[in-house]
Write a protein that holds these residues in place. Structure first.
Motif, short mmCIF file in Angstrom:
data_model
loop_
_atom_site.label_atom_id
_atom_site.label_comp_id
_atom_site.label_asym_id
_atom_site.label_seq_id
_atom_site.Cartn_x
_atom_site.Cartn_y
_atom_site.Cartn_z
N SER A 40 -50.56 17.26 67.90
CA SER A 40 -50.25 15.88 68.26
C SER A 40 -51.40 15.15 68.93
O SER A 40 -51.25 13.99 69.25
N THR A 41 -52.51 15.79 69.17
CA THR A 41 -53.62 15.09 69.83
C THR A 41 -54.84 15.09 68.93
O THR A 41 -55.02 15.98 68.10
N PHE A 42 -55.65 14.09 69.12
CA PHE A 42 -56.89 13.97 68.35
C PHE A 42 -57.80 15.17 68.60
O PHE A 42 -58.34 15.75 67.66
N ALA A 43 -57.98 15.51 69.84
CA ALA A 43 -58.88 16.60 70.19
C ALA A 43 -58.43 17.91 69.56
O ALA A 43 -59.25 18.68 69.04
N ALA A 44 -57.15 18.17 69.59
CA ALA A 44 -56.65 19.42 69.02
C ALA A 44 -56.83 19.46 67.51
O ALA A 44 -57.17 20.49 66.94
N SER A 45 -56.63 18.32 66.85
CA SER A 45 -56.73 18.31 65.39
C SER A 45 -58.18 18.38 64.93
O SER A 45 -58.47 18.94 63.88
N GLY A 51 -62.79 22.79 58.99
CA GLY A 51 -63.49 21.75 58.25
C GLY A 51 -64.49 21.01 59.12
O GLY A 51 -65.60 20.70 58.67
N PHE A 52 -64.10 20.72 60.35
CA PHE A 52 -65.00 20.04 61.28
C PHE A 52 -66.21 20.92 61.57
O PHE A 52 -67.34 20.44 61.56
N ALA A 53 -65.96 22.19 61.80
CA ALA A 53 -67.06 23.11 62.11
C ALA A 53 -68.04 23.20 60.94
O ALA A 53 -69.25 23.17 61.12
N VAL A 58 -73.27 21.68 58.50
CA VAL A 58 -74.05 21.13 57.39
C VAL A 58 -74.90 19.95 57.87
O VAL A 58 -76.09 19.86 57.57
N GLN A 59 -74.30 19.05 58.62
CA GLN A 59 -75.02 17.87 59.10
C GLN A 59 -76.13 18.26 60.08
O GLN A 59 -77.20 17.65 60.10
N MET A 60 -75.89 19.27 60.90
CA MET A 60 -76.90 19.72 61.84
C MET A 60 -78.10 20.30 61.10
O MET A 60 -79.25 20.06 61.46
N HIS A 61 -77.85 21.06 60.04
CA HIS A 61 -78.95 21.61 59.25
C HIS A 61 -79.74 20.51 58.55
O HIS A 61 -80.97 20.58 58.46
N LYS A 62 -79.04 19.47 58.07
CA LYS A 62 -79.74 18.34 57.47
C LYS A 62 -80.62 17.65 58.51
O LYS A 62 -81.76 17.28 58.22
N CYS A 63 -80.09 17.48 59.70
CA CYS A 63 -80.84 16.84 60.78
C CYS A 63 -82.07 17.67 61.13
O CYS A 63 -83.16 17.12 61.34
#
Length: 91
Positions: A40-45, A51-53, A58-63
């Motif tokens: 029920s919370t943004f942080a928990a979801s 998927g977020f991890a 992927v984005q960190m490796h691109k950076c």
């Protein structure tokens, strides 16, 4: 004289961006939304999802790749300028 002003403005921007992010993550989410299941919370979801991890990784490796390329380009440029300066002083 201008250097400290630019640093101060940059620090203010970073500070307020962090503050806005914290407020966004900690803001309450309405409980009864249609189509919402489980968490029920943004942080928990967001912070508990694989998927977020994966996306973050992927984005960190691109950076990091962009930073490596920029570093290589900057080092070549600096070496070139130093060689030019050395040649000027030798003449």
């Amino acid at each position: 004289m201008r250097g400290w002003r630019i640093k101060f403005i940059f620090l203010l921007i970073v500070y307020f961006a962090g503050f806005a992010t914290a407020v966004y993550c900690l803001a309450p989410v309405p409980e009864n939304q249609p189509g919402q299941t489980g968490e029920s919370t943004f942080a928990a979801s967001v912070f508990n999802s694989d998927g977020f991890a994966h996306s973050f990784n992927v984005q960190m490796h691109k950076c990091l790749e962009v930073a490596k390329d920029a570093t290589k380009h900057a080092s070549r440029f600096i070496k070139q300028k130093l060689e030019e300066k050395q040649l000027k002083t030798d003449l």
